[in-house]
Write an enzyme that holds these catalytic residues in place. Structure first.
Site, PDB file in Angstrom:
ATOM      1  CE  LYS A 114      -4.073  -1.618  -0.044  1.00  0.00           C
ATOM      2  NZ  LYS A 114      -5.175  -2.236   0.110  1.00  0.00           N
ATOM      3  CE  LYS A 195      -7.181 -11.273  -8.244  1.00  0.00           C
ATOM      4  NZ  LYS A 195      -8.137 -11.014  -7.211  1.00  0.00           N
ATOM      5  CE  LYS A 198     -14.348  -5.701  -5.868  1.00  0.00           C
ATOM      6  NZ  LYS A 198     -13.515  -6.157  -4.803  1.00  0.00           N
TER       7      LYS A 198
HETATM    8  P1  ADP Z   1     -10.403  -7.668  -6.553  1.00  0.00           P
HETATM    9  O1  ADP Z   1      -9.192  -8.419  -7.029  1.00  0.00           O
HETATM   10  O2  ADP Z   1     -11.518  -7.761  -7.513  1.00  0.00           O
HETATM   11  O3  ADP Z   1     -10.090  -6.245  -6.128  1.00  0.00           O
HETATM   12  P2  ADP Z   1     -10.348  -8.234  -3.740  1.00  0.00           P
HETATM   13  O4  ADP Z   1      -8.874  -8.179  -3.755  1.00  0.00           O
HETATM   14  O5  ADP Z   1     -11.130  -7.128  -3.085  1.00  0.00           O
HETATM   15  O6  ADP Z   1     -10.879  -8.407  -5.247  1.00  0.00           O
HETATM   16  O7  ADP Z   1     -10.754  -9.624  -3.109  1.00  0.00           O
HETATM   17  C1  ADP Z   1     -11.851  -9.864  -2.254  1.00  0.00           C
HETATM   18  C2  ADP Z   1     -11.958 -11.377  -2.052  1.00  0.00           C
HETATM   19  O8  ADP Z   1     -12.347 -12.028  -3.282  1.00  0.00           O
HETATM   20  C3  ADP Z   1     -10.637 -12.055  -1.648  1.00  0.00           C
HETATM   21  O9  ADP Z   1     -10.926 -13.065  -0.685  1.00  0.00           O
HETATM   22  C4  ADP Z   1     -10.124 -12.677  -2.925  1.00  0.00           C
HETATM   23  O10 ADP Z   1      -9.337 -13.845  -2.694  1.00  0.00           O
HETATM   24  C5  ADP Z   1     -11.421 -13.036  -3.649  1.00  0.00           C
HETATM   25  N1  ADP Z   1     -11.233 -12.954  -5.126  1.00  0.00           N
HETATM   26  C6  ADP Z   1     -10.941 -11.855  -5.838  1.00  0.00           C
HETATM   27  N2  ADP Z   1     -10.892 -12.120  -7.172  1.00  0.00           N
HETATM   28  C7  ADP Z   1     -11.158 -13.446  -7.293  1.00  0.00           C
HETATM   29  C8  ADP Z   1     -11.273 -14.328  -8.418  1.00  0.00           C
HETATM   30  N3  ADP Z   1     -11.120 -13.917  -9.663  1.00  0.00           N
HETATM   31  N4  ADP Z   1     -11.571 -15.619  -8.174  1.00  0.00           N
HETATM   32  C9  ADP Z   1     -11.759 -16.069  -6.903  1.00  0.00           C
HETATM   33  N5  ADP Z   1     -11.675 -15.289  -5.800  1.00  0.00           N
HETATM   34  C10 ADP Z   1     -11.381 -13.990  -5.978  1.00  0.00           C
END
Ligand code: ADP
Ligand code: TRP
Length: 324
Positions: A114, A195, A198
């Site tokens: 961060k 993956k 967002k």
């Molecule tokens: P993002 O990558 O969309 O910003 P976050 O980092 O906020 O998502 O992750 C929130 C939760 O969702 C975490 O527990 C993360 O492991 C899970 N997560 C995020 N993207 C995926 C994905 N593509 N497949 C499975 N789990 C995911």
């Protein structure tokens, strides 16, 4: 049968959830409310370390509360509240700050990440983030904490703090254990090597209307990659196994094996199933966001329940450290 074991988890508001968040985290999380006494809060104090626009803090906090309620967090089973409504989180964090060496905080991976992402705003809150998280957990004497890989290091620190406090001031806190769920990874529709995220392009959002789901899936990549694999197709099949009927799963699995599969049909059926799966969610979410009073009532009742436990622990802690 629900046990009396206490589970605590904080949800960081970070934009609208997508299918990856749902299958990889939220779905398992919702199932846990039948097995533990769950305290789930929106980590709005933590949010201040990265968000500084008051309007954004307010909107994101309420949206994430609406998302979780609409997805099935049941306020009768689970204590759902806002972290900032229980001042004891910050109060206990201060006491923990005084027994935590700075060095342990400086080597946290998330702090380093961060700090490099927001060089113009390396605030002390970013450094102390895991101390507040330890307070969140130990305030309710939680034994179980569902976390993703990225939070394991923070949970380890919470265990260290519990041990240290107990050693100096007498047995007070149990050492919380991580509940790691079997991770399911949903891939990006346009680049299935990565993956779904967002911040990436066009994640399938849980709140997307049916036309939008269909539009996004139609564009999903199904090509063979350099190694002869079909990561895009595997990704669609993974979703079909989650959302499709038994017949649909068997049908497309056998068509895939016989090379008679039509991807356009797979995408169409998948779009219908996903749209139907989240129809109730979309409706409830909309209703909750249109009625902030209902949302405030639910969160207020949750805070009421959490407060009793928080006050009890804080009294005990103050006595032990010599403040009472
Ligand atoms: P993002 O990558 O969309 O910003 P976050 O980092 O906020 O998502 O992750 C929130 C939760 O969702 C975490 O527990 C993360 O492991 C899970 N997560 C995020 N993207 C995926 C994905 N593509 N497949 C499975 N789990 C995911
Ligand atoms: N740090 C967690 C995250 O980034 C959110 C969180 C705050 C949390 N306090 C917590 C999670 C306590 C579990 C327990 O996702």
């Amino acid at each position: 049968m629900p046990t009396t074991k206490i589970l605590v988890s904080g949800v960081r508001a970070s934009g609208e959830p997508h299918i990856g968040n749902y299958l990889g985290a939220i779905k398992q999380f919702i199932a846990l409310q039948n097995q533990y006494r769950c305290h789930i809060f929106i980590a709005d104090l933590h949010a201040l370390t990265t968000i500084s626009d008051p309007k954004e803090v307010r909107v994101q906090t309420l949206e994430v509360a609406a998302d979780y309620l609409a997805l099935g967090i049941d306020p009768k089973k689970t204590t759902l509240f806002l972290q900032s409504q229980i001042p004891q989180h910050a109060e206990l964090a201060w006491i923990f700050n005084c027994i935590t060496p700075i060095g342990e905080l400086e080597r946290m991976t998330q702090f380093k990440e961060k700090s490099s992402q927001q060089k113009e705003n390396i605030n002390a809150g970013l450094l102390n983030y895991p101390v507040l998280m330890a307070a969140d957990i130990l305030l309710y004497k939680a034994e179980a904490v569902p976390v993703g890989e990225d939070q394991v290091q923070h949970l380890e620190l919470a265990r260290t703090i519990a041990r240290k406090f107990n050693k100096h001031f007498g047995k007070t806190f149990p050492e919380p254990k991580p509940l790691l769920s079997e991770a399911l990874r949903v891939k990006s529709l346009s680049n299935p090597e990565k993956k779904m995220s967002k911040t990436g392009d066009e994640a399938l959002l849980l709140s997307d209307p049916p036309e939008e789901i269909s539009r996004k899936l139609k564009k999903a990549v199904t090509a063979t990659d350099a190694k002869g694999a079909h990561p895009g197709v595997d990704n669609l099949m993974l979703m079909l196994r989650e959302f499709g009927s038994r017949e649909q799963i068997l049908r497309f699995e056998s068509e895939l094996e016989n090379n008679t599969i039509k991807y356009s049909e797979l995408k169409e059926i998948l779009a219908q199933r996903i749209a139907a799966h989240f129809a109730d969610f979309r409706k409830k979410r909309k209703e909750l966001l249109a009625s902030p009073e209902t949302l405030a009532d639910i969160l207020g009742e949750g805070a009421e329940k959490a407060r009793a436990a928080a006050e009890k622990t804080m009294r005990e802690v103050k006595e032990k450290v010599g403040l009472l």
